[in-house]
Scaffold this motif. Structure first.
Motif, PDB file in Angstrom:
ATOM      1  N   ASN A   1      45.631  34.668  46.388  1.00 26.98           N
ATOM      2  CA  ASN A   1      46.035  34.451  45.078  1.00 26.98           C
ATOM      3  C   ASN A   1      45.558  35.952  44.443  1.00 26.98           C
ATOM      4  OD1 ASN A   1      47.047  32.167  44.738  1.00 26.98           O
ATOM      5  ND2 ASN A   1      45.332  31.388  45.176  1.00 26.98           N
ATOM      6  N   GLY A   2      45.359  37.200  45.018  1.00 23.02           N
ATOM      7  CA  GLY A   2      45.005  38.352  44.599  1.00 23.02           C
ATOM      8  C   GLY A   2      43.721  38.561  43.725  1.00 23.02           C
ATOM      9  N   SER A   3      43.875  39.377  42.738  1.00 23.12           N
ATOM     10  CA  SER A   3      42.661  39.658  41.771  1.00 23.12           C
ATOM     11  C   SER A   3      42.739  38.888  40.475  1.00 23.12           C
ATOM     12  CB  SER A   3      42.414  40.997  41.643  1.00 23.12           C
ATOM     13  OG  SER A   3      43.447  41.588  40.949  1.00 23.12           O
ATOM     14  N   LEU A   4      41.509  38.760  39.968  1.00 15.00           N
ATOM     15  CA  LEU A   4      41.506  38.059  38.494  1.00 15.00           C
ATOM     16  C   LEU A   4      42.360  38.898  37.405  1.00 15.00           C
ATOM     17  CD1 LEU A   4      40.136  35.843  36.886  1.00 15.00           C
ATOM     18  CD2 LEU A   4      37.973  37.178  36.703  1.00 15.00           C
ATOM     19  N   ASP A   5      42.217  40.217  37.445  1.00 18.47           N
ATOM     20  CA  ASP A   5      42.940  40.636  36.373  1.00 18.47           C
ATOM     21  C   ASP A   5      44.469  40.482  36.458  1.00 18.47           C
ATOM     22  OD1 ASP A   5      43.278  42.080  38.832  1.00 18.47           O
ATOM     23  OD2 ASP A   5      43.221  43.937  37.711  1.00 18.47           O
ATOM     24  N   LYS A   6      44.854  40.365  37.608  1.00 14.70           N
ATOM     25  CA  LYS A   6      46.401  39.924  38.011  1.00 14.70           C
ATOM     26  C   LYS A   6      46.607  38.576  37.334  1.00 14.70           C
ATOM     27  CE  LYS A   6      47.409  43.947  39.762  1.00 14.70           C
ATOM     28  NZ  LYS A   6      48.076  44.824  38.971  1.00 14.70           N
ATOM     29  N   LEU A   7      45.832  37.819  37.728  1.00 15.40           N
ATOM     30  CA  LEU A   7      46.004  36.233  37.146  1.00 15.40           C
ATOM     31  C   LEU A   7      45.795  36.132  35.690  1.00 15.40           C
ATOM     32  CD1 LEU A   7      45.895  33.095  38.077  1.00 15.40           C
ATOM     33  CD2 LEU A   7      43.376  33.582  37.803  1.00 15.40           C
ATOM     34  N   LEU A   8      44.934  36.934  34.989  1.00 16.28           N
ATOM     35  CA  LEU A   8      44.746  36.910  33.523  1.00 16.28           C
ATOM     36  C   LEU A   8      46.311  37.607  32.873  1.00 16.28           C
ATOM     37  CD1 LEU A   8      40.995  37.682  32.761  1.00 16.28           C
ATOM     38  CD2 LEU A   8      42.256  35.618  32.806  1.00 16.28           C
ATOM     39  N   GLU A   9      46.784  38.587  33.566  1.00 11.34           N
ATOM     40  CA  GLU A   9      48.014  39.293  32.904  1.00 11.34           C
ATOM     41  C   GLU A   9      49.191  38.434  33.462  1.00 11.34           C
ATOM     42  OE1 GLU A   9      48.122  43.191  35.067  1.00 11.34           O
ATOM     43  OE2 GLU A   9      46.343  43.862  33.845  1.00 11.34           O
ATOM     44  N   GLY A  10      49.080  37.471  34.241  1.00  9.29           N
ATOM     45  CA  GLY A  10      50.417  36.743  34.489  1.00  9.29           C
ATOM     46  C   GLY A  10      50.899  37.127  35.620  1.00  9.29           C
TER      47      GLY A  10
ATOM     48  N   THR B   1      38.802  35.530  26.170  1.00  8.79           N
ATOM     49  CA  THR B   1      39.944  36.026  25.091  1.00  8.79           C
ATOM     50  C   THR B   1      41.083  36.529  25.758  1.00  8.79           C
ATOM     51  OG1 THR B   1      39.160  38.379  25.168  1.00  8.79           O
ATOM     52  CG2 THR B   1      37.988  36.743  23.813  1.00  8.79           C
ATOM     53  N   GLY B   2      41.506  37.077  26.979  1.00 11.23           N
ATOM     54  CA  GLY B   2      42.554  37.293  27.499  1.00 11.23           C
ATOM     55  C   GLY B   2      42.974  38.717  27.158  1.00 11.23           C
ATOM     56  N   ARG B   3      41.861  39.472  26.555  1.00 14.47           N
ATOM     57  CA  ARG B   3      42.177  40.901  26.181  1.00 14.47           C
ATOM     58  C   ARG B   3      41.456  41.734  27.406  1.00 14.47           C
ATOM     59  NH1 ARG B   3      41.229  40.742  19.673  1.00 14.47           N
ATOM     60  NH2 ARG B   3      42.399  38.721  19.363  1.00 14.47           N
ATOM     61  N   LYS B   4      41.634  43.155  27.367  1.00 15.38           N
ATOM     62  CA  LYS B   4      41.147  44.040  28.124  1.00 15.38           C
ATOM     63  C   LYS B   4      39.970  44.599  27.634  1.00 15.38           C
ATOM     64  CE  LYS B   4      44.379  44.810  31.143  1.00 15.38           C
ATOM     65  NZ  LYS B   4      44.337  44.445  32.614  1.00 15.38           N
ATOM     66  N   ALA B   5      39.080  45.086  28.368  1.00 16.55           N
ATOM     67  CA  ALA B   5      37.877  45.832  27.917  1.00 16.55           C
ATOM     68  C   ALA B   5      37.791  46.877  27.074  1.00 16.55           C
ATOM     69  CB  ALA B   5      36.813  46.061  29.254  1.00 16.55           C
ATOM     70  N   LEU B   6      38.832  47.632  27.231  1.00 23.81           N
ATOM     71  CA  LEU B   6      39.294  48.695  26.086  1.00 23.81           C
ATOM     72  C   LEU B   6      40.501  48.329  25.944  1.00 23.81           C
ATOM     73  CD1 LEU B   6      37.426  51.809  27.802  1.00 23.81           C
ATOM     74  CD2 LEU B   6      36.514  50.423  25.807  1.00 23.81           C
ATOM     75  N   ASP B   7      40.927  48.891  24.439  1.00 24.97           N
ATOM     76  CA  ASP B   7      42.170  48.646  23.901  1.00 24.97           C
ATOM     77  C   ASP B   7      42.569  49.999  24.143  1.00 24.97           C
ATOM     78  OD1 ASP B   7      44.539  48.002  22.644  1.00 24.97           O
ATOM     79  OD2 ASP B   7      43.578  47.799  20.392  1.00 24.97           O
ATOM     80  N   LYS B   8      43.668  50.087  25.152  1.00 20.75           N
ATOM     81  CA  LYS B   8      44.408  51.275  25.724  1.00 20.75           C
ATOM     82  C   LYS B   8      45.539  51.928  24.820  1.00 20.75           C
ATOM     83  CE  LYS B   8      42.962  50.874  30.479  1.00 20.75           C
ATOM     84  NZ  LYS B   8      43.289  50.972  31.945  1.00 20.75           N
TER      85      LYS B   8
END
Length: 469
Positions: free
Chosen positions: A149-158, A269-276
């Motif tokens: 199931n891959g990594s957590l960041d991919k899961l949060l991104e859908g 929050t479903g947001r990134k650590a930095l707003d790129k």
């Protein structure tokens, strides 16, 4: 091949882990017979128990090349800072993840050594398992368990097709597993392990979405009593670094706690650590956004809208507060990971957060210079003068009293205030006056006294004669 790599390879061969289980030097089975077998009953005999230690082993480059189909792009799982990860199928049908370190990366070799030396000795259900490694023909390869199931960041991104919108229970379970893994690394291992790169892309999910903390390339081993390690290069990922690292350059367990706090805020929050979307020099950190919402008493507005309200508002608020608690600017105010693990399991109450984000000044204390062994100061001489009468004048032996042993008197003699017995050790004269000097001084004193007396008598005799004239 460096000496460190040669040492690791020799150590693995000495442990007998260079072959597959079942081959020479790789397996040993021991049959344990129950108590009923002594009676001759076949039903009482227990099955053979496999006591083999299946630890990391050395793979051949040919074997891993065949498993990854010549490191085909179709088998590529992802790319990292120091290499790429491929999906591989071994000859026995087991699926693994093969990490190939870039050839032109000096840091990659250090990462390879850190991974092999650290993760090969630890075991935890929420840590990724190292299957083995390969160092052949200049190639550095690491073999891990495959996480479907891959990594957590991919899961949060859908990006994961199986579960596009993870619910509250899954997010809470993932954070609890990562907290248990970090608590194990910080407090339960023989040596404290600093991960130094906790982020969603390093949290892998198995077939049941159980989290496994991975990527120990930047990890360091320290003693439990040290609690920090001085670093010359700031290691980690921007957005997850504790603020004190750029000032004092000391990584500690509290810097891992800060990274976990950022991870918690991302999951909630479903947001990134930095707003790129903003310029790099004006990027707004997620920690500052959540602190601002806390100051304005609208903390619940930071909840991930993908949850569509399918969560307990009180639990979501508490989770966001816990994330801020881990991201406290003062490292000493952050909780240990054992407390966070207990909070996820038993929901113990959290300390009260300050109403606004505290301002902390980080001061780098330079190491104190080594102390030199200076010579001891010379003792000051005592005041010169004639010795006290009670101590310098001694009576003749014939005057000793006969009623005491050896003729000595038991009556205490008076002590002069200038006596050496009342002086401090620092003010005593290190060189006592010699008897010859004392005798000479006494004779000169008597001579001067006699001269003065004779002069006085002569003047008295001359005075009547003057009066007579």
């Amino acid at each position: 091949m460096t000496s460190a790599l040669r040492f690791l390879c020799c150590g693995a061969k000495c442990l007998g882990s260079s072959g597959k289980p079942g081959k020479e030097g790789g397996s040993s089975k021991k049959a344990i017979t129950g108590s009923k077998s002594k009676r001759g009953s076949g039903a009482g005999a227990q099955k053979a128990v496999d006591t083999t230690f299946y630890g990391p082993r050395i793979f051949t480059y040919k074997e891993l090349t065949a498993a990854t189909k010549q490191f085909s792009a179709d088998e590529l799982l992802g790319r990292g800072a120091f290499g790429s990860v491929f999906k591989g199928t071994l000859s026995d049908g087991s699926i693994v993840a093969v990490k190939q370190i870039a050839h032109d990366s000096n840091q990659g070799e250090r990462e390879f050594l850190a991974e092999v030396s650290i993760i090969s000795r630890i075991r935890h259900r929420n840590l990724v398992q190292l299957q083995g490694w390969c160092h052949e023909k200049g190639n550095l390869l690491l073999v891990y368990d495959y996480m479907p199931n891959g990594s957590l960041d991919k899961l949060l991104e859908g990006a994961n097709g199986a579960e596009k919108n993870p619910g509250w229970d899954m997010r809470h379970s993932v954070l609890r597993g990562v907290a248990c893994a970090l608590s194990y690394l910080h407090e339960e291992c023989q040596q404290c392990v600093l991960h130094r790169d906790v982020k969603p892309s390093n949290v892998l999910l198995d077939e049941n979405f159980n989290p496994h903390l991975a990527d120990f390339g930047l990890a360091r081993l320290i003693h439990h009593t040290t609690d920090n390690v001085q670093t010359t290069i700031i290691a980690g990922t921007r957005g997850y670094l504790a603020p004190e690292l750029s000032q004092v350059g000391k990584a500690s367990t509290k810097s891992d706690v800060f990274s976990f706090g950022v991870l918690t805020l991302e999951v909630a929050t479903g947001r990134k650590a930095l707003d790129k979307s903003q310029p790099e020099n004006q990027a707004v950190s997620l920690v500052d956004q959540v602190w601002r919402a806390h100051e304005q008493h609208v903390l619940l507005s930071m909840a991930d809208p993908k949850l569509e309200g399918a969560h307990d508002p009180e639990k979501m608020t508490t989770l966001l507060q816990m994330g801020l608690f881990c991201c406290h600017p003062d490292p000493e105010a952050r909780p240990p990971m054992s407390f966070i693990r207990q909070w996820f399991i038993q929901e113990v109450p959290l300390p009260a957060l300050p109403p606004v984000k505290p301002r902390v000044t980080y001061v780098l204390t330079p190491p104190s210079p080594p102390k030199l062994a200076l010579p001891a100061p010379e003792a000051k001489l005592a005041i010169e003068g004639p010795p006290p009468k009670a101590l310098a004048i001694e009576g003749p032996p014939s005057e000793k009293k006969a009623g005491t042993p050896n003729g000595t008197s038991t009556t205490p003699s008076p002590i002069d205030p200038r006596s050496p017995a009342l002086r401090s050790p620092a003010t005593r004269s290190p060189l006592p006056r010699s008897p010859a000097t004392s005798t000479t001084t006494s004779r000169e004193h008597d001579k001067s006294t006699t001269t003065s007396t004779s002069t006085s008598s002569q003047s008295e005799q001359n005075q009547p004669q003057a009066n007579g004239k």
